[in-house]
Structure formats: C-alpha cells, structure tokens
Write a protein that holds these residues in place. Structure first.
Motif, PDB file in Angstrom:
ATOM      1  N   ILE A   1       4.811 -13.163 -45.455  1.00 23.83           N
ATOM      2  CA  ILE A   1       5.118 -11.742 -45.225  1.00 23.83           C
ATOM      3  C   ILE A   1       3.957 -11.082 -44.485  1.00 23.83           C
ATOM      4  O   ILE A   1       4.152 -10.361 -43.499  1.00 23.83           O
ATOM      5  CB  ILE A   1       5.408 -11.015 -46.564  1.00 23.83           C
ATOM      6  N   GLY A   2       2.720 -11.373 -44.926  1.00 21.40           N
ATOM      7  CA  GLY A   2       1.531 -10.803 -44.277  1.00 21.40           C
ATOM      8  C   GLY A   2       1.488 -11.194 -42.803  1.00 21.40           C
ATOM      9  O   GLY A   2       1.255 -10.347 -41.931  1.00 21.40           O
ATOM     10  N   LYS A   3       1.762 -12.480 -42.520  1.00 20.82           N
ATOM     11  CA  LYS A   3       1.707 -12.966 -41.129  1.00 20.82           C
ATOM     12  C   LYS A   3       2.785 -12.298 -40.265  1.00 20.82           C
ATOM     13  O   LYS A   3       2.546 -11.888 -39.142  1.00 20.82           O
ATOM     14  CB  LYS A   3       1.940 -14.486 -41.122  1.00 20.82           C
ATOM     15  N   ASN A   4       3.998 -12.186 -40.843  1.00 20.70           N
ATOM     16  CA  ASN A   4       5.093 -11.581 -40.073  1.00 20.70           C
ATOM     17  C   ASN A   4       4.878 -10.082 -39.854  1.00 20.70           C
ATOM     18  O   ASN A   4       5.242  -9.542 -38.811  1.00 20.70           O
ATOM     19  CB  ASN A   4       6.433 -11.845 -40.751  1.00 20.70           C
ATOM     20  N   LEU A   5       4.250  -9.405 -40.848  1.00 20.63           N
ATOM     21  CA  LEU A   5       3.928  -7.983 -40.654  1.00 20.63           C
ATOM     22  C   LEU A   5       2.846  -7.847 -39.584  1.00 20.63           C
ATOM     23  O   LEU A   5       2.905  -6.953 -38.731  1.00 20.63           O
ATOM     24  CB  LEU A   5       3.474  -7.358 -41.976  1.00 20.63           C
ATOM     25  N   ASP A   6       1.860  -8.775 -39.591  1.00 22.54           N
ATOM     26  CA  ASP A   6       0.803  -8.766 -38.563  1.00 22.54           C
ATOM     27  C   ASP A   6       1.404  -8.884 -37.174  1.00 22.54           C
ATOM     28  O   ASP A   6       0.966  -8.237 -36.231  1.00 22.54           O
ATOM     29  CB  ASP A   6      -0.165  -9.943 -38.769  1.00 22.54           C
TER      30      ASP A   6
ATOM     31  N   ASN B   1      18.840 -15.073 -41.050  1.00 28.63           N
ATOM     32  CA  ASN B   1      17.504 -15.633 -40.893  1.00 28.63           C
ATOM     33  C   ASN B   1      17.092 -15.654 -39.402  1.00 28.63           C
ATOM     34  O   ASN B   1      17.862 -16.180 -38.593  1.00 28.63           O
ATOM     35  CB  ASN B   1      17.562 -17.075 -41.438  1.00 28.63           C
ATOM     36  N   PRO B   2      15.926 -15.143 -38.992  1.00 26.59           N
ATOM     37  CA  PRO B   2      14.886 -14.508 -39.808  1.00 26.59           C
ATOM     38  C   PRO B   2      15.219 -13.042 -40.112  1.00 26.59           C
ATOM     39  O   PRO B   2      15.549 -12.277 -39.206  1.00 26.59           O
ATOM     40  CB  PRO B   2      13.632 -14.608 -38.919  1.00 26.59           C
ATOM     41  N   VAL B   3      15.094 -12.698 -41.393  1.00 28.56           N
ATOM     42  CA  VAL B   3      15.557 -11.378 -41.863  1.00 28.56           C
ATOM     43  C   VAL B   3      14.893 -10.209 -41.119  1.00 28.56           C
ATOM     44  O   VAL B   3      15.583  -9.252 -40.758  1.00 28.56           O
ATOM     45  CB  VAL B   3      15.354 -11.243 -43.397  1.00 28.56           C
ATOM     46  N   PRO B   4      13.576 -10.261 -40.840  1.00 29.30           N
ATOM     47  CA  PRO B   4      12.998  -9.088 -40.165  1.00 29.30           C
ATOM     48  C   PRO B   4      13.527  -8.879 -38.745  1.00 29.30           C
ATOM     49  O   PRO B   4      13.382  -7.794 -38.196  1.00 29.30           O
ATOM     50  CB  PRO B   4      11.482  -9.413 -40.110  1.00 29.30           C
ATOM     51  N   VAL B   5      14.153  -9.909 -38.171  1.00 28.06           N
ATOM     52  CA  VAL B   5      14.584  -9.817 -36.770  1.00 28.06           C
ATOM     53  C   VAL B   5      16.091  -9.591 -36.637  1.00 28.06           C
ATOM     54  O   VAL B   5      16.540  -8.857 -35.756  1.00 28.06           O
ATOM     55  CB  VAL B   5      14.216 -11.131 -36.020  1.00 28.06           C
ATOM     56  N   MET B   6      16.890 -10.208 -37.489  1.00 25.88           N
ATOM     57  CA  MET B   6      18.340 -10.214 -37.284  1.00 25.88           C
ATOM     58  C   MET B   6      18.952  -8.892 -37.755  1.00 25.88           C
ATOM     59  O   MET B   6      18.631  -8.389 -38.828  1.00 25.88           O
ATOM     60  CB  MET B   6      18.994 -11.394 -38.024  1.00 25.88           C
ATOM     61  N   GLN B   7      19.864  -8.380 -36.942  1.00 29.08           N
ATOM     62  CA  GLN B   7      20.420  -7.048 -37.150  1.00 29.08           C
ATOM     63  C   GLN B   7      21.500  -7.015 -38.246  1.00 29.08           C
ATOM     64  O   GLN B   7      21.700  -6.006 -38.908  1.00 29.08           O
ATOM     65  CB  GLN B   7      21.025  -6.589 -35.803  1.00 29.08           C
TER      66      GLN B   7
ATOM     67  N   GLU C   1       3.046  -3.721 -31.817  1.00 25.27           N
ATOM     68  CA  GLU C   1       3.113  -2.255 -31.917  1.00 25.27           C
ATOM     69  C   GLU C   1       4.466  -1.739 -32.403  1.00 25.27           C
ATOM     70  O   GLU C   1       4.911  -0.657 -32.035  1.00 25.27           O
ATOM     71  CB  GLU C   1       2.718  -1.599 -30.574  1.00 25.27           C
ATOM     72  N   LYS C   2       5.121  -2.547 -33.241  1.00 29.58           N
ATOM     73  CA  LYS C   2       6.375  -2.097 -33.876  1.00 29.58           C
ATOM     74  C   LYS C   2       6.047  -1.245 -35.104  1.00 29.58           C
ATOM     75  O   LYS C   2       6.803  -0.371 -35.493  1.00 29.58           O
ATOM     76  CB  LYS C   2       7.202  -3.301 -34.346  1.00 29.58           C
ATOM     77  N   ILE C   3       4.924  -1.597 -35.776  1.00 30.25           N
ATOM     78  CA  ILE C   3       4.473  -0.845 -36.950  1.00 30.25           C
ATOM     79  C   ILE C   3       2.955  -0.696 -36.860  1.00 30.25           C
ATOM     80  O   ILE C   3       2.308  -1.409 -36.085  1.00 30.25           O
ATOM     81  CB  ILE C   3       4.848  -1.553 -38.288  1.00 30.25           C
ATOM     82  N   THR C   4       2.411   0.221 -37.678  1.00 26.10           N
ATOM     83  CA  THR C   4       0.943   0.392 -37.665  1.00 26.10           C
ATOM     84  C   THR C   4       0.337  -0.466 -38.780  1.00 26.10           C
ATOM     85  O   THR C   4       1.034  -0.912 -39.696  1.00 26.10           O
ATOM     86  CB  THR C   4       0.572   1.864 -37.939  1.00 26.10           C
ATOM     87  N   GLU C   5      -0.991  -0.633 -38.711  1.00 27.15           N
ATOM     88  CA  GLU C   5      -1.721  -1.374 -39.742  1.00 27.15           C
ATOM     89  C   GLU C   5      -1.507  -0.690 -41.109  1.00 27.15           C
ATOM     90  O   GLU C   5      -1.347  -1.366 -42.129  1.00 27.15           O
ATOM     91  CB  GLU C   5      -3.206  -1.418 -39.346  1.00 27.15           C
ATOM     92  N   ALA C   6      -1.497   0.660 -41.116  1.00 27.09           N
ATOM     93  CA  ALA C   6      -1.322   1.396 -42.379  1.00 27.09           C
ATOM     94  C   ALA C   6       0.067   1.134 -42.965  1.00 27.09           C
ATOM     95  O   ALA C   6       0.226   0.974 -44.183  1.00 27.09           O
ATOM     96  CB  ALA C   6      -1.510   2.889 -42.126  1.00 27.09           C
TER      97      ALA C   6
END
Ligand code: CAA
Ligand code: NDP
Length: 291
Positions: free
Chosen positions: A46-51, A143-149, A57-62
């Motif tokens: 999860i950490g790697k995929n959020l990174d 799969n992958p959940v963060p990408v698939m609509q 630049e889809k999300i910020t570090e915060a």
C-alpha cells in the motif's frame, strides 16, 4: 446506513488494494489476515502504491500519510466487529468464506453490512449462511484496485434495497463506477473474461502458440493491455481455476471445462506473480516464459 468504518478480511492483492482505496477516500480501515507476514507485506505494498500516486502528482505526501494512518491491521478477526461494512477478500474458496462470516457474525452490530469480493461464488448461498441475508451483497472490485474504475454490485435473492443503495453511495465516494450484475456464476466480468483466459491456456496446451506468441497476439492484435496468460499470472492461477470450476459446476456446460494445463500449474504451486512463477518465471530481472 452511513458507512464510516470498514473491515477488510484477507490482505492479499485484493485486500491491500481495497484497504488502499477506502483509506484514501477517508474511511477508517481495519485489515485482517490469518498471517502477520501477509499484513506486513500488504502495508508495504500500500505504501509503495501510494508513493507511486504521489510521484505522479495524483495525491500529495500529506494525503498519503493520512491514508496510511487510517489503516490498522490485526490477525484477530473479531477485532473487525465494530465496523459498519465488512468486505471479505480472502482466498476464493467457499468453505473459507463461510467460516469467516460464521466466526464474525456474533461480534457484529445489527446494522453492519456484510459483503464478499468473491469473483464467482453464489452470493445467495453465502448470504444464506449468515444471520442477515438482507444486508449481504457481492462487492466485486477489479485488480489492480487503485487503478480499475469498475465495481460489480451483486444482489443475492434476499438483499434489500437499502443495502444496495448504501453500497452505491460507497462506490461513488471512492470515485469508481458501479455495474449491477445478477447472481449467476462469475457474474459479468469473469463470465466473459475467464473463458477467454481458459481458451488461451488451451491454445498453449494444444501447441497452437507459445506463451509469448499468444500474449503478443492478443496485445498487438486485439489491443488488450496485457496478454491473457500474463493477465492470468497477474490474477493468480489458483483464482482462475477456482472461477472456472464454479462456472463448470454452476452452469453444467462442458464449454467451461478448466484446461488440464491450468490445473497442472496450480498443482505445481506455480500460481503466477504471487509465487514468482506461472506462465512466466518472475524470479529474474525480466519475466521469462515457462513454455
Ligand atoms: C479476477 C477477477 O475477479 C476480476 C478482475 O480483476 S480481472 C482483471 C482486471 N484487470 C485487468 O484486466 C488489468 C489489465 N491490465 C491493465 O489494465 C494494465 O496493464 C495496468 C493498468 C495494470 C498497468 O498499466 P501499464 O500502462 O502497463 O502500467 P503503468 O504505466 O505502470 O500504470 C498505468 C497507471 O496505473 C497506475 N498504477 C498501476 N498499478 C498501480 C497500483 N497497483 N496502484 C496504484 N496505481 C497503479 C500507474 O501509476 C499509472 O498511473 P498514471 O496513468 O497516472 O500514470
Ligand atoms: N486476483 C484477482 O485479480 C481478483 C480476485 N478477486 C477475489 O478476491 C479474493 C481474494 O483474492 P486475492 O487477493 O487475489 O487472493 P490472495 O491469494 O492474494 O490473498 C488471499 C489472502 O487471504 C488470506 N486468507 C485465507 N484464509 C483467510 C482467513 N480465514 N481469514 C483471513 N485471511 C485469509 C490468505 O492468506 P494465506 O496466503 O496465508 O492463505 C491471503 O493472504 C478472492 O475471492 C478472489 O476471487 C476479485 C477480483 C480480482
């Protein structure tokens, strides 16, 4: 029912992706697995995929940090008892899923919605083994959940409208799109996708093409983002075989017969990316076809 807290059972590739998107959308997530190592691996993934999302630049570090802070892990299933919504994403085996719901239900609030991320198993049958079939649904992420609509929503025979509408709202809050499917074996996506993957394995089994030529053909000839054998490795060959067996038994039609070569890979423990070997060998720098 207003959902704020989510319990995810199973911290494999789907469980970690589901925890990721819910935490990013502001839900408090408790992630459970029988194995502490699986939970550690899931947090790492999860950490790697959020990174990756931060670097694009889809999300910020915060936002990444806040999402990580909303996820807690536990090997004790009953710690999930206070959740508003349970998403079961354990191994694709009916006995495993039924046991999870049976163990969990005495610890749940009466209002808790139960869902399964199953790829193929009857929602009506899973629901009938719980104390709340009207609050039970199929909640099928891709799969992958963060990408698939897409998220497939599957109502069992007893599912009530309130539960369905609560989940529609949840899907919307994740920024995803829901498609409703009737409760028949493998629903919509896998009813269509899995026979294609199985046919690709038959194409390999009968020597019509090699792993590479089959995948290249479908990528370059049909514009698929991954070849069918590469995709099977990505999904997990055990999951592919389990889905084919549900189709074969549930629809009683020989056209769904799992390819014996698929069975052989699963029997060898060559389950694809997750075991570093499947139709490709992933142990080196680049994937090498095993046939
Ligand atoms: C079995 C079942 O029950 C149901 C199922 O799920 S069936 C399987 C359904 N899934 C598929 O069919 C997947 C087919 N494959 C694909 O769509 C693509 O190969 C893929 C999206 C996985 C990767 O695409 P790619 O172009 O090769 O890789 P890549 O360029 O690295 O990634 C594309 C984007 O996804 C993001 N991404 C990829 N994997 C990610 C992950 N795990 N988490 C977060 N973001 C991710 C990348 O950051 C990139 O984002 P941008 O567009 O913002 O740059
Ligand atoms: N792979 C895919 O592309 C998709 C899969 N799905 C579905 O999602 C579900 C999970 O699949 P996937 O993530 O790929 O599978 P994985 O094999 O990656 O993960 C399953 C996880 O569940 C754990 N587990 C097994 N039994 C229990 C239990 N009793 N309690 C808690 N955890 C348990 C496993 O632990 P251990 O390894 O120790 O057994 C493993 O960590 C399946 O129902 C599958 O059909 C849905 C959409 C897409």
């Amino acid at each position: 029912m207003d959902v704020k807290t989510v319990g995810v059972v199973g911290a494999g590739q789907m469980g970690n992706g589901i925890a990721h998107v819910f935490a990013l959308a502001g839900y408090e997530v408790k992630l459970n697995d029988i194995s502490a190592e699986a939970l550690d691996r899931a947090l790492g993934t999860i950490g790697k995929n959020l990174d990756r999302q931060v670097s694009r630049e889809k999300i910020t570090e915060a936002e990444k940090q806040a999402a990580m802070d909303r996820i807690s892990t536990t090997t004790v299933l009953t710690d999930l008892g206070s959740s508003d919504l349970i998403i079961e994403a354990a191994t694709e085996r009916e006995t495993v899923k039924t046991a999870i719901f049976e163990d969990l239900q005495p610890h749940l609030k009466p209002t808790t919605i139960l869902t399964s991320n199953t790829s193929s198993i009857s929602i009506t049958r899973l629901a009938s083994r719980t104390d709340r079939p009207e609050k039970f649904m199929g909640f099928h992420f891709m799969n992958p959940v963060p990408v698939m609509q897409l998220v497939e929503l599957i109502r069992g025979i007893a599912t009530d409208e309130e539960t369905y509408h609560s989940l529609l709202k949840v899907v919307e809050s994740l920024g995803k799109t829901a498609a409703s499917a009737e409760d028949f074996p493998a629903f919509i996506v896998n009813r269509i996708l899995m026979p294609m993957i199985n046919e690709a394995v038959y194409t390999l089994y009968e020597g019509v093409g090699s792993v590479r030529s089959i995948d290249e053909s479908m990528k370059l000839g049909a514009n698929h983002p991954m070849g069918p054998l590469e995709l099977a490795d990505f999904i997990g060959l055990d999951t592919c075989l389990a889905i084919m067996n549900v189709l074969h038994e549930g629809l009683a039609d020989t056209k769904y017969r799992p390819c014996p070569l698929l069975t052989k890979y699963v029997e060898a423990g060559w389950l694809g990316r997750k075991t570093h070997r499947g139709f490709y060998d992933y142990r080196g720098e680049t994937p090498v076809p095993t046939r």
